[in-house]
Every structure is written in structure tokens, then in C-alpha cells.
Design a protein around this motif. Structure first.
Motif, PDB file in Angstrom:
ATOM      1  N   GLU A  75       0.822  -1.209   0.000  1.00 46.49           N
ATOM      2  CA  GLU A  75       0.000   0.000   0.000  1.00 46.49           C
ATOM      3  C   GLU A  75       0.858   1.262   0.000  1.00 46.49           C
ATOM      4  O   GLU A  75       1.658   1.471   0.908  1.00 46.49           O
ATOM      5  N   ALA A  76       0.661   2.106  -0.986  1.00 44.96           N
ATOM      6  CA  ALA A  76       1.417   3.365  -1.079  1.00 44.96           C
ATOM      7  C   ALA A  76       1.231   4.220   0.171  1.00 44.96           C
ATOM      8  O   ALA A  76       2.129   4.965   0.561  1.00 44.96           O
ATOM      9  N   SER A  77       0.092   4.095   0.815  1.00 45.24           N
ATOM     10  CA  SER A  77      -0.188   4.890   2.014  1.00 45.24           C
ATOM     11  C   SER A  77       0.738   4.549   3.190  1.00 45.24           C
ATOM     12  O   SER A  77       0.785   5.290   4.167  1.00 45.24           O
ATOM     13  N   VAL A  86       5.959   6.738  -4.830  1.00 45.23           N
ATOM     14  CA  VAL A  86       5.976   5.562  -3.956  1.00 45.23           C
ATOM     15  C   VAL A  86       5.799   4.334  -4.827  1.00 45.23           C
ATOM     16  O   VAL A  86       4.874   4.255  -5.634  1.00 45.23           O
ATOM     17  N   PRO A  88       5.137   0.574  -4.216  1.00 49.30           N
ATOM     18  CA  PRO A  88       4.850  -0.528  -3.305  1.00 49.30           C
ATOM     19  C   PRO A  88       5.249  -1.846  -3.974  1.00 49.30           C
ATOM     20  O   PRO A  88       4.771  -2.151  -5.058  1.00 49.30           O
TER      21      PRO A  88
END
Length: 172
Positions: A75-77, A86, A88
């Protein structure tokens, strides 16, 4: 025409192993590298990785590069807030290979076992490596050393941000 941005992989401790001294060193280094026009590649998480990206994003000059976080999860978050890009991977620690391969050179600061693996990969891929001495971790253990017969030149030893920047200036 846009000029080529050189990307440097910065490796070092995650949040758990990152001391305030390492964080401050990383933030200053990120600012200085961005002011010189360099892009940053890192593991995209917290600790030193966050510090370098934060420093780059606060650079006084227009920053033409990007902060690239190659993260272990899906997850990029999960990345720190200062990553422009980002990636992932879902690879866990195996993403360390990608962090090292993506940059044209590697700067090691402090670090535990993850940094140890990245130093080993950088050596095997014959990437130029600069390791900071004086902040502990595996970068200190290998600064100034030749690891094996794959290369003749030792890992460059730096003690200050200025030492690291002088090394970078010699390459570009």
C-alpha cells in the motif's frame, strides 16, 4: 531541454534504530543534495528514510528531482509523507535490491541488518558507496574498508555532510 537528474540511494535505519543525530544528519543531507539538483531514492518508510525525503522537500532551491520511496509493503499509504513517488513492492526486505539498483550511487548512514544487506548488494553491483563513520551502525563498520576481491577501491569514509557532498561532487 531538461537536464538529467542523478539519483542517489540513501540507506540507513528505520524508525526503531534511528537516533536523533542520524535523523538530523539525514535531513541536512537531503536538503543539501536537493539543492545540488540530486534526486533521492530510499526505502520510503520512516527514520532516516523520512529524514532524507523531508530534507529534500524543504530545499531552498527549486528541487528538480524527486524523492522515490521503494517500500516493502503493498500500500502506497504506508510510505512517509515526503515521498513524491511511492513504489509498493510487496517484497518485504527483498525490496532492498531495488533501492540499491535504482540509484547511481549509495550513501549509507548508520543502520542495522537491512542496511547491511543493502551495503552488500551495492558492493556486488559495483555501485559507488560512501559510508558515514561516527553515527554507529553498519555504515561505520564498513566505512573505509574493502569487502572482498570484487572491487579494489574501499567504501568511501565520510564523517560529515560536507564530506559526503565532496564525494558526490567528485562523481558529477
Amino acid at each position: 531541454m531538461l537536464s538529467k537528474v542523478h539519483y542517489i540511494s540513501i540507506i540507513g535505519p528505520s524508525q526503531k534504530l534511528c537516533t536523533p543525530e542520524i535523523y538530523a544528519f539525514g535531513e541536512l543531507l537531503g536538503t543539501c543534495l536537493a539543492n545540488k539538483g540530486f534526486g533521492i531514492v530510499c526505502g520510503g518508510m520512516f527514520g532516516l528514510m523520512e529524514a532524507v525525503c523531508k530534507g529534500a522537500k524543504s530545499a531552498a532551491q527549486t528541487f528538480h528531482g524527486a524523492t522515490i520511496g521503494i517500500i516493502p509493503g503493498n500500500e502506497a499509504s504506508e510510505a512517509n509523507a515526503f515521498c513524491d513517488i511511492v513504489i509498493p513492492t510487496g517484497l518485504g526486505f527483498a525490496r532492498n535490491v531495488l533501492v540499491v539498483k535504482t540509484g547511481e550511487a549509495v550513501i549509507a548512514i548508520g543502520g542495522g541488518a537491512g542496511t547491511l544487506s543493502e551495503i552488500g548488494y551495492a558492493w556486488q553491483f559495483a555501485k559507488p558507496i560512501c559510508a558515514v563513520h561516527g553515527l554507529g551502525g553498519f555504515s561505520e563498520e564498513f566505512a573505509g574498508r574493502v569487502l572482498d576481491i570484487r572491487q579494489e577501491k574501499p567504501i568511501v569514509l565520510a564523517r560529515t555532510v560536507e564530506d559526503v557532498l565532496s564525494w558526490v561532487d567528485l562523481m558529477w
